[in-house]
Design a protein around this motif. Structure first.
Motif, mmCIF file in Angstrom:
data_model
loop_
_atom_site.group_PDB
_atom_site.id
_atom_site.type_symbol
_atom_site.label_atom_id
_atom_site.label_comp_id
_atom_site.label_asym_id
_atom_site.label_seq_id
_atom_site.Cartn_x
_atom_site.Cartn_y
_atom_site.Cartn_z
ATOM 1 N N GLY A 152 0.791 -1.227 0.000
ATOM 2 C CA GLY A 152 0.000 0.000 0.000
ATOM 3 C C GLY A 152 0.822 1.274 0.000
ATOM 4 N N ARG A 153 2.153 1.148 -0.054
ATOM 5 C CA ARG A 153 2.978 2.354 -0.051
ATOM 6 C C ARG A 153 3.292 2.793 -1.476
ATOM 7 N N TYR A 154 3.617 4.075 -1.606
ATOM 8 C CA TYR A 154 3.880 4.665 -2.917
ATOM 9 C C TYR A 154 5.066 3.979 -3.600
ATOM 10 N N ARG A 155 5.102 4.064 -4.898
ATOM 11 C CA ARG A 155 6.284 3.677 -5.673
ATOM 12 C C ARG A 155 6.756 4.931 -6.391
ATOM 13 N N TYR A 156 8.073 5.125 -6.465
ATOM 14 C CA TYR A 156 8.608 6.343 -7.091
ATOM 15 C C TYR A 156 9.670 6.016 -8.122
ATOM 16 N N TYR A 157 9.597 6.647 -9.275
ATOM 17 C CA TYR A 157 10.762 6.786 -10.162
ATOM 18 C C TYR A 157 10.553 8.072 -10.941
ATOM 19 N N LEU A 158 11.654 8.716 -11.277
ATOM 20 C CA LEU A 158 11.578 10.087 -11.785
ATOM 21 C C LEU A 158 10.705 10.239 -13.030
ATOM 22 N N GLU A 159 10.858 9.326 -13.993
ATOM 23 C CA GLU A 159 10.127 9.481 -15.265
ATOM 24 C C GLU A 159 8.619 9.592 -15.048
ATOM 25 N N LYS A 160 8.130 8.910 -13.988
ATOM 26 C CA LYS A 160 6.695 8.930 -13.706
ATOM 27 C C LYS A 160 6.207 10.364 -13.439
#
Ligand SMILES: Cc1cc2nc3c(=O)[nH]c(=O)nc-3n(C[C@H](O)[C@H](O)[C@H](O)COP(=O)(O)O)c2cc1C
Ligand code: SF4
Ligand code: SF4
Length: 253
Positions: free
Chosen positions: A237-245
């Motif tokens: 349930g936690r966020y996922r991050y990568y710059l392109e998003k």
């Protein structure tokens, strides 16, 4: 030459922006042999890396120790989401001596840590502020300012950097908690391709973590296109991050 290590794009973006401004090249350090490079007085030798537990990642220190800076202008830039501790000073003492070092505050990419430092809102705020910060660093690199270690180190940085990296390495780098939700996985193989530790092998269509330990870079868990990777109960349930998003939402110029 600017070498970078980057799991979710922050450090890669910083390295490429600096390289372009200096008329230099940005190179993914996981794809080259450090012993194949030579440097002279006119060269820049820069390393850009994410801070892991108040220090440079082990892979970055290992690679950088094998570089021979000769008399190039050496610098490092670390990207971080909260505070850096003495990551830059530690790099200078353990890899090669830096003439200058800087920090750039960027979004958090660590969805399995106890504290999540960013929300959607703070992620966007950081990204909007990042180009100006990197351009300030570029200006100081162009004039070859020396003896600067300019980063948000937090309280007791010596203590943080002296104690926490070994806790990370000894207790938090295990792959055992990783698993894939097979009903979500589309067997694209991206996690295997991205893993800088060669710790993932697609087996019968699904990722298997085949090494006991890895760098914990979070590339696999953040960049899986269908968010099928979990780490124990921490990542649910936690966020996922990568710059392109986030690039469509920020105007990087
Ligand atoms: C294993 C791990 C440890 C981290 N430790 C720290 C830390 O000590 N201090 C901090 O401010 N950010 C920390 N972060 C956040 C990253 O340094 C930050 O999000 C970085 O910009 C990610 O860069 P990348 O996209 O180039 O991989 C950590 C992230 C990971 C995955
Ligand atoms: S990146 Fe995600 S969808 Fe692709 S193989 Fe790995 S777990 Fe499956
Ligand atoms: S298994 Fe995942 S977290 Fe570990 S090094 Fe590979 S990509 Fe990074």
């Amino acid at each position: 030459m600017i070498f970078y290590f980057s799991a979710t794009g922050n450090s890669e973006w910083v390295a490429k922006r600096i390289a372009e401004a200096l008329g230099d090249k940005a190179v993914d350090m996981m794809k080259v042999n450090p012993e194949s490079f030579t440097f002279c007085k006119e060269d820049y030798l820069g390393v850009v890396f994410p801070v892991y537990w108040y220090a440079a990642p082990e892979a970055v220190l290992g690679f950088s120790k094998k570089l021979n800076p000769n008399n190039a202008f050496t610098f490092a830039v670390c990207t971080f989401s909260n505070v850096t501790g003495n990551a830059l000073e530690h790099f200078s003492e353990n890899a090669f001596k830096l003439k200058s070092g800087y920090g750039v505050s960027m979004p958090d990419n660590y969805p399995i840590s106890e504290v999540i430092y960013d929300t959607e809102e703070t992620t966007l705020t950081k990204l909007k502020a990042a180009p100006a910060r990197v351009d300030e660093i570029i200006a100081r690199l162009k004039t070859k300012d020396r003896d600067i270690f300019d980063a948000d180190k937090g309280e007791n940085p010596e203590e943080l950097t002296a104690s926490m990296p070994s806790v990370f390495k000894d207790d938090h780098c295990y792959t055992k908690p990783f698993y894939v939700e097979k009903d979500l996985c589309i067997s694209c193989g991206m996690c295997e391709t991205l893993c800088p530790a060669d710790a993932i092998l697609i087996t019968d269509g699904y990722p298997a973590w085949v090494k006991e330990k890895c760098y914990q870079c979070m590339a696999c868990i953040n960049r899986c296109p269908v968010e099928a990777i979990q780490y124990g109960e921490y990542s649910k349930g936690r966020y996922r991050y990568y710059l392109e998003k986030y690039l469509p939402k920020v105007n990087f110029n």
